[in-house]
Motif scaffolding. Structure first.
Motif, PDB file in Angstrom:
ATOM      1  N   ARG A   1      49.829  51.356  32.155  1.00  0.00           N
ATOM      2  CA  ARG A   1      49.495  50.050  32.731  1.00  0.00           C
ATOM      3  C   ARG A   1      48.481  50.216  33.858  1.00  0.00           C
ATOM      4  NH1 ARG A   1      53.111  46.136  34.557  1.00  0.00           N
ATOM      5  NH2 ARG A   1      53.458  47.524  36.346  1.00  0.00           N
ATOM      6  N   VAL A   2      47.508  49.330  33.883  1.00  0.00           N
ATOM      7  CA  VAL A   2      46.500  49.355  34.940  1.00  0.00           C
ATOM      8  C   VAL A   2      47.159  49.273  36.311  1.00  0.00           C
ATOM      9  CG1 VAL A   2      44.556  48.087  35.939  1.00  0.00           C
ATOM     10  CG2 VAL A   2      44.714  48.383  33.458  1.00  0.00           C
ATOM     11  N   GLU A   3      48.220  48.474  36.408  1.00  0.00           N
ATOM     12  CA  GLU A   3      48.882  48.265  37.697  1.00  0.00           C
ATOM     13  C   GLU A   3      49.535  49.528  38.237  1.00  0.00           C
ATOM     14  OE1 GLU A   3      48.179  44.578  35.606  1.00  0.00           O
ATOM     15  OE2 GLU A   3      49.206  46.423  34.987  1.00  0.00           O
TER      16      GLU A   3
ATOM     17  N   VAL B   1      39.971  44.858  31.531  1.00  0.00           N
ATOM     18  CA  VAL B   1      40.616  45.204  32.805  1.00  0.00           C
ATOM     19  C   VAL B   1      39.784  44.854  34.028  1.00  0.00           C
ATOM     20  CG1 VAL B   1      41.858  47.078  31.665  1.00  0.00           C
ATOM     21  CG2 VAL B   1      39.722  47.577  32.882  1.00  0.00           C
TER      22      VAL B   1
ATOM     23  N   GLU C   1      38.733  42.076  35.378  1.00  0.00           N
ATOM     24  CA  GLU C   1      39.299  41.010  36.212  1.00  0.00           C
ATOM     25  C   GLU C   1      40.563  41.478  36.916  1.00  0.00           C
ATOM     26  OE1 GLU C   1      40.843  36.365  35.794  1.00  0.00           O
ATOM     27  OE2 GLU C   1      39.837  37.374  34.121  1.00  0.00           O
ATOM     28  N   ARG C   2      41.397  42.223  36.211  1.00  0.00           N
ATOM     29  CA  ARG C   2      42.647  42.702  36.816  1.00  0.00           C
ATOM     30  C   ARG C   2      42.388  43.694  37.940  1.00  0.00           C
ATOM     31  NH1 ARG C   2      45.244  44.659  31.352  1.00  0.00           N
ATOM     32  NH2 ARG C   2      46.927  45.485  32.669  1.00  0.00           N
ATOM     33  N   LEU C   3      41.267  44.398  37.857  1.00  0.00           N
ATOM     34  CA  LEU C   3      40.910  45.340  38.914  1.00  0.00           C
ATOM     35  C   LEU C   3      40.052  44.702  40.000  1.00  0.00           C
ATOM     36  CD1 LEU C   3      40.124  48.535  36.782  1.00  0.00           C
ATOM     37  CD2 LEU C   3      42.032  48.234  38.376  1.00  0.00           C
ATOM     38  N   GLY C   4      39.703  43.422  39.830  1.00  0.00           N
ATOM     39  CA  GLY C   4      38.866  42.752  40.814  1.00  0.00           C
ATOM     40  C   GLY C   4      37.430  43.214  40.802  1.00  0.00           C
TER      41      GLY C   4
ATOM     42  N   ARG D   1      41.178  53.293  44.319  1.00  0.00           N
ATOM     43  CA  ARG D   1      42.579  52.948  44.566  1.00  0.00           C
ATOM     44  C   ARG D   1      43.429  54.204  44.704  1.00  0.00           C
ATOM     45  NH1 ARG D   1      44.367  47.505  41.233  1.00  0.00           N
ATOM     46  NH2 ARG D   1      42.561  46.223  41.834  1.00  0.00           N
TER      47      ARG D   1
END
Length: 391
Positions: A107-109, A142, A144-147, A163
């Motif tokens: 998961r990217v998160e 991904v 958008e999810r990573l900004g 990160r």
């Protein structure tokens, strides 16, 4: 702390139509035996565990068996998803598996949530190896999810790495941390082979090597040839050859020892191939008669014939000596320099229907009709002529 860097298992893949599950079982046997014999603490798998997003049941069972045996051998496992994997399916039950020593990072998160392994000799300065797993990052999915504003491999990978750096700095406030990064990506300077799926059109998926500066070790996945891009940035390559372009690869892994001071010692590990690959080129008579090709009789073969005319039943003849010939191509010597008549010119010069048919046969296969073939064509044309005469 002793790590074993592997990647690109591609469980369930076939090789030019030949199933490889048994060869992959053989690799798992070698892997487990090596982990046991060398007291490996953690096995790293940097993506493309499966070859397809929806693997077969026997393929899933093989991975299950491998993970159970590795943990029984005393090793932890840190595994990321690659571009061939379904991150969601591969990451199923990750929290439960973590209790058994298998740590999934799909998961990217979770890319900046490390698996932390404390180590060091009692009474001496202790250290922590923090292993960060970066799954394959498809930019369009991904960003958008990573900004990230720009959906490119560079931008999403750069944000992921930043990160991780921030998390490392935060953890170092409490003590020594030696960061290890798993990433399934195409780093600049890597040498490709034919069995990898392009990450983007035109080679724009490559990310600069200096993105990984400052990490104790970066374990890369995606390229199938084992290679060193920097002392602490390497591809382990696939454990088996998945294309004839890998015929000269020495398949294996990297054994990485990390000291409490953060110094690394990296050694190569070699897996025994269940079957060799042979890339052969020459005339049919030479390949069938010369002793220099005896070694290839037990190998998977890719053959390019250079006969001036394409031999009749070439594959059947080759498989008498080389039963595992899987790919056959033709490249007549002198084909680039000899003058040839175009097919339209041949049609214009043909004196009768038989010459038209024989000319077409020669045009499509680069070999003139034999006596038996010419006789069969003559008989067929005569039957057509007689049928037309009766109308």
């Amino acid at each position: 702390m002793r790590l074993l860097h592997t990647s690109d298992w591609h469980l369930g893949r076939s090789f030019h139509g030949v199933g490889m599950l048994e060869a992959q079982r053989n690799f798992v046997d070698q892997l487990v035996a090596f982990v046991e014999a060398n007291s490996v603490d953690v096995v790293l798998i940097a993506g493309d565990v499966y070859d397809r997003a929806l693997p077969g049941l026997d393929v899933v069972k093989l991975l299950d068996d491998a993970l159970v045996r590795l943990t029984q051998a005393g090793a932890g496992v840190v595994l990321t998803s690659g571009n061939h994997d379904s991150a969601i399916r591969l990451g199923f039950a990750s929290r439960l598996l973590e209790r058994g020593g298998v740590h999934l990072r799909t998961r990217v998160e979770d890319l900046d949530v490390p698996v932390v392994f404390p180590f060091g000799v009692e009474g001496e300065k202790q250290g922590n190896v923090a292993i960060y797993g970066v799954p394959y990052l498809e930019p369009r999915l991904v960003a958008e999810r990573l900004g990230v504003d720009n959906a490119s491999h560079f931008d999403v990978t750069q944000e992921a790495v930043e990160r991780i750096r921030r998390d490392v700095e935060h953890r170092r406030e409490a003590g020594p941390v030696h960061p290890v990064v798993l990433a399934h990506t195409f780093a600049s300077g890597g040498i490709t082979s034919e069995s990898e799926r392009d990450l983007s059109i035109g080679g724009l998926g490559a990310v600069p090597l200096d993105l990984f500066d400052g990490f104790t070790y970066t374990a890369l996945g995606h390229l199938h040839g084992r290679q060193q891009l920097a002392a602490n940035v390497r591809y382990s390559g696939s454990p088996l050859a998945y294309s004839f372009s890998e015929a000269k690869h020495l398949k294996g892994a990297w054994l990485v020892d990390i000291s409490t001071a953060g110094e690394i010692d990296v050694r190569e590990v070699v897996w025994e191939a269940p079957k060799n690959l042979a890339v052969l080129r020459g005339t049919l008579d030479d390949l069938l008669g010369s002793d220099q090709y005896a070694w290839a009789e037990e190998a998977y073969c890719q053959v390019t014939l250079t006969d001036a005319q394409r031999p009749n039943q070439a594959m059947e003849q080759l498989r008498v000596r080389f039963p595992d010939t899987l790919v056959l191509a033709f490249d007549p010597e002198g084909a680039g320099t000899r003058t040839t008549t175009s097919y339209s010119d041949r049609l214009a010069e043909a004196r009768d229907d038989l010459e038209v048919c024989c000319g077409f046969l020669e045009h499509v296969r680069d070999r003139s009709a034999g006596d038996a073939e010419e006789a069969a064509l003559r008989e067929a044309l005569e039957a057509v002529r007689l049928e037309e005469a009766e109308l």
